[in-house]
Scaffold this active site. Sequence first.
Site, PDB file in Angstrom:
ATOM      1  N   GLU A   9      -5.421 -38.235 -80.465  1.00  0.00           N
ATOM      2  CA  GLU A   9      -5.951 -36.938 -80.861  1.00  0.00           C
ATOM      3  C   GLU A   9      -5.092 -36.203 -81.727  1.00  0.00           C
ATOM      4  O   GLU A   9      -5.414 -35.756 -82.561  1.00  0.00           O
ATOM      5  CB  GLU A   9      -6.214 -36.411 -79.537  1.00  0.00           C
TER       6      GLU A   9
ATOM      7  N   GLU B  78      -1.682 -34.424 -62.336  1.00  0.00           N
ATOM      8  CA  GLU B  78      -1.433 -35.731 -62.885  1.00  0.00           C
ATOM      9  C   GLU B  78      -0.275 -36.127 -62.325  1.00  0.00           C
ATOM     10  O   GLU B  78       0.086 -37.393 -62.531  1.00  0.00           O
ATOM     11  CB  GLU B  78      -1.226 -35.428 -64.387  1.00  0.00           C
TER      12      GLU B  78
ATOM     13  N   GLY C 285       5.889 -35.478 -70.040  1.00  0.00           N
ATOM     14  CA  GLY C 285       5.295 -34.659 -70.944  1.00  0.00           C
ATOM     15  C   GLY C 285       4.922 -33.364 -70.111  1.00  0.00           C
ATOM     16  O   GLY C 285       4.951 -32.180 -70.921  1.00  0.00           O
ATOM     17  N   ARG C 286       4.495 -33.663 -69.135  1.00  0.00           N
ATOM     18  CA  ARG C 286       3.923 -32.111 -68.342  1.00  0.00           C
ATOM     19  C   ARG C 286       4.998 -31.270 -67.812  1.00  0.00           C
ATOM     20  O   ARG C 286       4.972 -30.198 -67.278  1.00  0.00           O
ATOM     21  CB  ARG C 286       3.046 -32.496 -67.259  1.00  0.00           C
TER      22      ARG C 286
ATOM     23  N   LYS D  73       4.660 -37.106 -77.840  1.00  0.00           N
ATOM     24  CA  LYS D  73       6.100 -38.040 -77.318  1.00  0.00           C
ATOM     25  C   LYS D  73       6.087 -39.283 -78.042  1.00  0.00           C
ATOM     26  O   LYS D  73       7.103 -39.730 -78.323  1.00  0.00           O
ATOM     27  CB  LYS D  73       6.007 -37.925 -75.712  1.00  0.00           C
TER      28      LYS D  73
ATOM     29  N   HIS E  16     -15.412 -11.665 -59.193  1.00  0.00           N
ATOM     30  CA  HIS E  16     -16.876 -11.660 -59.461  1.00  0.00           C
ATOM     31  C   HIS E  16     -17.345 -12.866 -59.946  1.00  0.00           C
ATOM     32  O   HIS E  16     -18.709 -12.885 -60.360  1.00  0.00           O
ATOM     33  CB  HIS E  16     -17.164 -10.672 -60.539  1.00  0.00           C
TER      34      HIS E  16
ATOM     35  N   LYS F 106      -7.259 -43.964 -72.128  1.00  0.00           N
ATOM     36  CA  LYS F 106      -6.682 -43.803 -73.454  1.00  0.00           C
ATOM     37  C   LYS F 106      -6.907 -45.202 -74.167  1.00  0.00           C
ATOM     38  O   LYS F 106      -7.387 -45.435 -75.293  1.00  0.00           O
ATOM     39  CB  LYS F 106      -5.310 -43.658 -73.816  1.00  0.00           C
TER      40      LYS F 106
END
Length: 554
Positions: free
Chosen positions: A211, A352, A266-267, A205, A383, A511
């Site tokens: 990263e 978030e 963003g999400r 964005k 399981h 960040k």
Amino acid sequence: MDITQFPSWQQLNSLTEKMHDRHLRELFAEDPQRAARFSLELPEFLLDYSKNLIDDEVFVNLLQLARDADLEGWRRRMFAGESVNCTEGRPVLHAALRGGLPGPVSVGGVSADALVEGELSRLKEFVNLLHNGALTGCTGKRITDVVNLGVGGSHLGPEMVIEALRAHRCQEVQLHFVSNVDGAQLADILAQLDMESTLFVVSSKTFTTSETMTNARSALNWFGGLAPQAELLRQHFVAVTASPEKARAFGIEPQRVFQFWDWVGGRFSLWSAIGLPIAIAIGFEGFRALLDGAASMDRHFQQAPLEKNAPVLMALVSLWYCTFMGYPAHAILPYEQALHMLPAYLQQAEMESNGKSTTRAGEEAGYATGPLIWGMLGINGQHAFYQYLHQSPQVVPADFIGSVTPGHQLPGHHEILLANMFAQSQALMNGVSREQVETDLAVRGLGAEEVDRLAPYKVHRGNRPSNTILLRKLDPHSLGALIALYEHKIFAQGVILQIYSFDQWGVELGKGLAAALQPQLESGDSHNQDASTAGLIDYYQRVTAGSAALDFAG
């Protein structure tokens, strides 16, 4: 007004003790029509919320709480493009990305629909050129592999959707995802690829995400001397960003910079140009069907009365458990292999958004604002952690998600899968009483003393609530509706609990600290750090210095 001061809130608080003493078995026994009354059928799926610890009194007060919180007003303001992301001074218009607004909305004097359609047209042209083999690398080889470099919403949404729609994949191009700045992930992907036929999509964005930009620079270096850097960036790199000027400054050609906007979180951005990998994977028409499915849920959320509104119902049930009943976690349990990434996606989307402790009034919230979201594929979970769901003292409400129509042709598999899904929600609801256990053990021939010894371990109290979402089939349209269902649930829950769901200051904090720590980690200068962080830096320096000395000696 403080939401906790409304009579509906106070009445719900008073009802928790009563509902803790009720059992779902009793609620079903008292009302033969309960399953029908507490279910909602939409074109894409059935939502069965009857296995929840609610009765008519709780339901009425939950609906009143939504009205007291002015959910309908906040919903109207969001879809009208008003600034409901108040801490950042922005509208929240991811619904505009899929044609879900009820009317024209302008942002900064420009039509949001016009902006969206313009970028979608560019995306369509690019995807068609790629599928037709018209896009080549710098040596003339056809692009066969696309690597998405992104993190958070720029990564998790597109990858989740592509995994969910594997049955709809085009075969012309292979998609790969790199999100981790740990170079091992990028190195593993690069080892599989031919640089002459690989395209990188740099999705960020801000186009400053550490990263992503580190991975982008390493990807560029991977090409070595194959061609001049400007040529590599022109032929092998595409950008998706809300900061196109930064992408151009990086060296990516303007016609290969696709834009979304700061009014898209963003999400919630997979519907935008961030969804380019989706369009590449399932074709542009498939991407359009995904958008259309989400738009259908937008319309339902806007138009359906609260008592028949799927996102509202899910939000109300969720906050009833987390905020009032004291159940701090919620499990997402898909019984569909293709949805294996959905729990992680919803974990990000909800935690978030609503993982906040400050109300819209700027005061500390005196109540829980959202559950811990976790889960995995249901069959695998059976399981693993279902033991906890069935017999732990902690109650974990759950969403079971499956589909009527399988995504494969293997006979017999789907019936076993759905039988397990239905059985687990039934077992969590009903449990097994001491009397049932004792009868079963006696029928097996155990003596009275052994029956008495074993019985406590085999009792299941039940009364574990759940929703069941049963899709007609998993396709782009229904998946779009399912994702939008949860998006609007998150929004509704945030509004009722009087928090802002669309900022993410907790993410930004980490960040900033990482950016400040990186040079100290490299230099070993830890003088202004707390004792623990200084010790970690010092340990890193000692180990790396020792390794360097050993390498030199060798």
